[in-house]
Motif scaffolding. Sequence first.
Motif, PDB file in Angstrom:
ATOM      1  N   ALA A  36       0.851  -1.202   0.000  1.00  0.00           N
ATOM      2  CA  ALA A  36       0.000   0.000   0.000  1.00  0.00           C
ATOM      3  C   ALA A  36       0.883   1.248   0.000  1.00  0.00           C
ATOM      4  CB  ALA A  36      -0.923  -0.014   1.226  1.00  0.00           C
ATOM      5  N   TYR A  37       1.986   1.204   0.772  1.00  0.00           N
ATOM      6  CA  TYR A  37       2.911   2.347   0.819  1.00  0.00           C
ATOM      7  C   TYR A  37       3.550   2.567  -0.551  1.00  0.00           C
ATOM      8  CZ  TYR A  37       6.097   5.723   2.774  1.00  0.00           C
ATOM      9  OH  TYR A  37       6.752   6.899   3.028  1.00  0.00           O
ATOM     10  N   ASP A  38       3.870   1.449  -1.223  1.00  0.00           N
ATOM     11  CA  ASP A  38       4.457   1.537  -2.564  1.00  0.00           C
ATOM     12  C   ASP A  38       3.509   2.269  -3.519  1.00  0.00           C
ATOM     13  OD1 ASP A  38       6.295   0.833  -4.707  1.00  0.00           O
ATOM     14  OD2 ASP A  38       4.812  -0.644  -5.321  1.00  0.00           O
ATOM     15  N   VAL A  67      19.197   6.330   3.493  1.00  0.00           N
ATOM     16  CA  VAL A  67      18.710   5.643   4.690  1.00  0.00           C
ATOM     17  C   VAL A  67      17.180   5.630   4.665  1.00  0.00           C
ATOM     18  CG1 VAL A  67      18.665   5.637   7.209  1.00  0.00           C
ATOM     19  CG2 VAL A  67      20.727   6.414   6.017  1.00  0.00           C
ATOM     20  N   GLY A  68      16.614   4.434   4.845  1.00  0.00           N
ATOM     21  CA  GLY A  68      15.151   4.284   4.863  1.00  0.00           C
ATOM     22  C   GLY A  68      14.516   4.575   3.516  1.00  0.00           C
ATOM     23  N   PRO A  69      14.980   3.925   2.439  1.00  0.00           N
ATOM     24  CA  PRO A  69      14.430   4.241   1.115  1.00  0.00           C
ATOM     25  C   PRO A  69      12.989   3.788   0.919  1.00  0.00           C
ATOM     26  CG  PRO A  69      15.880   2.329   0.966  1.00  0.00           C
ATOM     27  CD  PRO A  69      16.019   2.867   2.367  1.00  0.00           C
ATOM     28  N   TYR A  90      19.525   1.539   2.425  1.00  0.00           N
ATOM     29  CA  TYR A  90      19.692   0.790   3.671  1.00  0.00           C
ATOM     30  C   TYR A  90      18.431   0.945   4.496  1.00  0.00           C
ATOM     31  CZ  TYR A  90      22.088  -0.749   7.923  1.00  0.00           C
ATOM     32  OH  TYR A  90      22.466  -1.421   9.057  1.00  0.00           O
ATOM     33  N   ASP A  91      17.701  -0.167   4.691  1.00  0.00           N
ATOM     34  CA  ASP A  91      16.393  -0.077   5.351  1.00  0.00           C
ATOM     35  C   ASP A  91      16.247  -1.228   6.344  1.00  0.00           C
ATOM     36  OD1 ASP A  91      13.525   1.461   4.247  1.00  0.00           O
ATOM     37  OD2 ASP A  91      13.342  -0.203   5.679  1.00  0.00           O
ATOM     38  N   ILE A  92      15.509  -0.965   7.397  1.00  0.00           N
ATOM     39  CA  ILE A  92      15.320  -1.969   8.445  1.00  0.00           C
ATOM     40  C   ILE A  92      14.290  -3.031   8.040  1.00  0.00           C
ATOM     41  CG2 ILE A  92      13.454  -0.819   9.725  1.00  0.00           C
ATOM     42  CD1 ILE A  92      15.085  -1.325  12.302  1.00  0.00           C
ATOM     43  N   GLY A 118      19.150  -3.344   7.584  1.00  0.00           N
ATOM     44  CA  GLY A 118      19.748  -3.079   8.889  1.00  0.00           C
ATOM     45  C   GLY A 118      19.200  -1.823   9.516  1.00  0.00           C
ATOM     46  N   ASN A 119      19.642  -1.590  10.755  1.00  0.00           N
ATOM     47  CA  ASN A 119      19.193  -0.429  11.520  1.00  0.00           C
ATOM     48  C   ASN A 119      20.213   0.697  11.377  1.00  0.00           C
ATOM     49  OD1 ASN A 119      18.491   1.394  13.613  1.00  0.00           O
ATOM     50  ND2 ASN A 119      17.559  -0.277  14.761  1.00  0.00           N
ATOM     51  N   VAL A 120      19.732   1.881  11.095  1.00  0.00           N
ATOM     52  CA  VAL A 120      20.626   3.026  10.856  1.00  0.00           C
ATOM     53  C   VAL A 120      21.514   3.323  12.058  1.00  0.00           C
ATOM     54  CG1 VAL A 120      18.808   4.658  11.542  1.00  0.00           C
ATOM     55  CG2 VAL A 120      20.695   5.460  10.142  1.00  0.00           C
ATOM     56  N   ARG A 121      21.107   2.884  13.249  1.00  0.00           N
ATOM     57  CA  ARG A 121      21.942   3.251  14.407  1.00  0.00           C
ATOM     58  C   ARG A 121      23.255   2.452  14.444  1.00  0.00           C
ATOM     59  NH1 ARG A 121      18.712   0.460  19.222  1.00  0.00           N
ATOM     60  NH2 ARG A 121      19.546  -1.596  18.868  1.00  0.00           N
ATOM     61  N   SER A 135      18.271  11.043   3.155  1.00  0.00           N
ATOM     62  CA  SER A 135      17.167  10.295   3.758  1.00  0.00           C
ATOM     63  C   SER A 135      15.939  11.193   3.766  1.00  0.00           C
ATOM     64  CB  SER A 135      17.533   9.919   5.199  1.00  0.00           C
ATOM     65  OG  SER A 135      16.464   9.225   5.804  1.00  0.00           O
ATOM     66  N   ASN A 136      14.788  10.594   3.478  1.00  0.00           N
ATOM     67  CA  ASN A 136      13.550  11.379   3.506  1.00  0.00           C
ATOM     68  C   ASN A 136      12.454  10.631   4.267  1.00  0.00           C
ATOM     69  OD1 ASN A 136      11.739  13.571   2.571  1.00  0.00           O
ATOM     70  ND2 ASN A 136      10.718  11.913   1.465  1.00  0.00           N
ATOM     71  N   ASP A 137      11.765  11.344   5.135  1.00  0.00           N
ATOM     72  CA  ASP A 137      10.578  10.841   5.857  1.00  0.00           C
ATOM     73  C   ASP A 137      10.843   9.561   6.637  1.00  0.00           C
ATOM     74  OD1 ASP A 137       9.341  13.002   4.774  1.00  0.00           O
ATOM     75  OD2 ASP A 137       7.941  11.900   3.495  1.00  0.00           O
ATOM     76  N   SER A 138      12.032   9.446   7.174  1.00  0.00           N
ATOM     77  CA  SER A 138      12.377   8.226   7.918  1.00  0.00           C
ATOM     78  C   SER A 138      12.759   8.537   9.368  1.00  0.00           C
ATOM     79  CB  SER A 138      13.528   7.515   7.191  1.00  0.00           C
ATOM     80  OG  SER A 138      13.811   6.263   7.737  1.00  0.00           O
ATOM     81  N   VAL A 139      13.312   9.730   9.606  1.00  0.00           N
ATOM     82  CA  VAL A 139      13.831  10.055  10.955  1.00  0.00           C
ATOM     83  C   VAL A 139      12.793   9.795  12.049  1.00  0.00           C
ATOM     84  CG1 VAL A 139      14.719  11.915  12.435  1.00  0.00           C
ATOM     85  CG2 VAL A 139      15.402  11.822  10.052  1.00  0.00           C
TER      86      VAL A 139
HETATM   87  C1  SAM Z   1       7.870   6.409   6.044  1.00  0.00           C
HETATM   88  S1  SAM Z   1       9.007   5.417   5.152  1.00  0.00           S
HETATM   89  C2  SAM Z   1       9.779   6.571   4.056  1.00  0.00           C
HETATM   90  C3  SAM Z   1      10.221   5.911   2.795  1.00  0.00           C
HETATM   91  C4  SAM Z   1      10.844   6.828   1.740  1.00  0.00           C
HETATM   92  N1  SAM Z   1      12.131   7.341   2.162  1.00  0.00           N
HETATM   93  C5  SAM Z   1       9.946   7.978   1.387  1.00  0.00           C
HETATM   94  O1  SAM Z   1      10.452   9.073   1.164  1.00  0.00           O
HETATM   95  O2  SAM Z   1       8.746   7.778   1.310  1.00  0.00           O
HETATM   96  C6  SAM Z   1      10.269   5.156   6.363  1.00  0.00           C
HETATM   97  C7  SAM Z   1      11.258   4.076   5.957  1.00  0.00           C
HETATM   98  O3  SAM Z   1      12.321   4.058   6.923  1.00  0.00           O
HETATM   99  C8  SAM Z   1      12.588   2.713   7.283  1.00  0.00           C
HETATM  100  N2  SAM Z   1      13.155   2.697   8.645  1.00  0.00           N
HETATM  101  C9  SAM Z   1      12.507   2.934   9.807  1.00  0.00           C
HETATM  102  N3  SAM Z   1      13.329   2.847  10.844  1.00  0.00           N
HETATM  103  C10 SAM Z   1      14.557   2.536  10.354  1.00  0.00           C
HETATM  104  C11 SAM Z   1      15.826   2.297  10.944  1.00  0.00           C
HETATM  105  N4  SAM Z   1      15.999   2.368  12.272  1.00  0.00           N
HETATM  106  N5  SAM Z   1      16.879   2.004  10.151  1.00  0.00           N
HETATM  107  C12 SAM Z   1      16.706   1.938   8.777  1.00  0.00           C
HETATM  108  N6  SAM Z   1      15.510   2.151   8.165  1.00  0.00           N
HETATM  109  C13 SAM Z   1      14.450   2.448   8.939  1.00  0.00           C
HETATM  110  C14 SAM Z   1      11.226   2.025   7.184  1.00  0.00           C
HETATM  111  O4  SAM Z   1      11.295   0.617   7.067  1.00  0.00           O
HETATM  112  C15 SAM Z   1      10.649   2.681   5.956  1.00  0.00           C
HETATM  113  O5  SAM Z   1      10.973   1.993   4.780  1.00  0.00           O
END
Ligand code: SAM
Length: 235
Positions: A36-38, A67-69, A90-92, A118-121, A135-139
Amino acid sequence: MTQNMSHVKKGWLFAKARERIPERNYGITGDLEPPAYDKMLRFVRDGGWMPTKHILHDISKGLVLEVGPGPGYLGLEWLKNTSQTRLIGYDISEDMLAIAKRNAENYGLMDRAKYKKGNVREMPFEDGYFDAVFSNDSVHEWADPIDAMNEITRVLKPGGKYFISDLRRDMNLFLKGLIWVMCRPKTMRPGWLTSIDASYTLSDIQVMLSKTKMTGWQVEQDVMRFYIRGGKSKM
Ligand SMILES: C[S@@+](CC[C@H](N)C(=O)[O-])C[C@H]1O[C@@H](n2cnc3c(N)ncnc32)[C@H](O)[C@@H]1O
């Protein structure tokens, strides 16, 4: 360290930020939400609403980390608009990465785009591995954003640039409502609202960045997002 306070907009239709409500710490997973997000992100891409131009303005060459694509459209659009560049997403979430790989194939960019879970931390890359990071919309989903910013700094080359954007918790209320109405598939509407509640304000971000090892940062915002941009010092 530079801090840009001049863009803090308050006033008509800007929400007084409520207390932050953290959302999750494991990414977007499962059978239903990632597809659905796709679909939603394809709609966002086709509408020209991703911050592709902002990133292209700052970052246009080299080996770059995203990060978090999620489904990967931002990084793939970035690759499409640059040459001799490579990207590691790189995505969790394994489920999101499977979609990103499929999308990279559809773009014909599998030779320049690779994906890793993996986890960004804590990232499995050497110090100074990347020319740039975005990175966008992931923080707002990161459980340890200070550790994450330090990791991003570590994997950047000296002089490497970073661009990190995310939603504003105090975003313009009209826009918040308009996007809720336009949101497709409609099943993503609750997630849109919880993401905003989990997001930060510009002043939260300034306090956060002041506790990290990041150098040379500037933060600004528009009606919807804040933007952190800067470069790692060359020494
Ligand atoms: C809301 S989506 C944003 C996706 C895309 N960047 C965009 O602009 O729409 C957040 C993404 O960050 C990833 N994510 C969340 N926490 C993460 C972490 N600790 N390390 C890496 N990726 C993470 C999620 O799995 C998800 O794919």
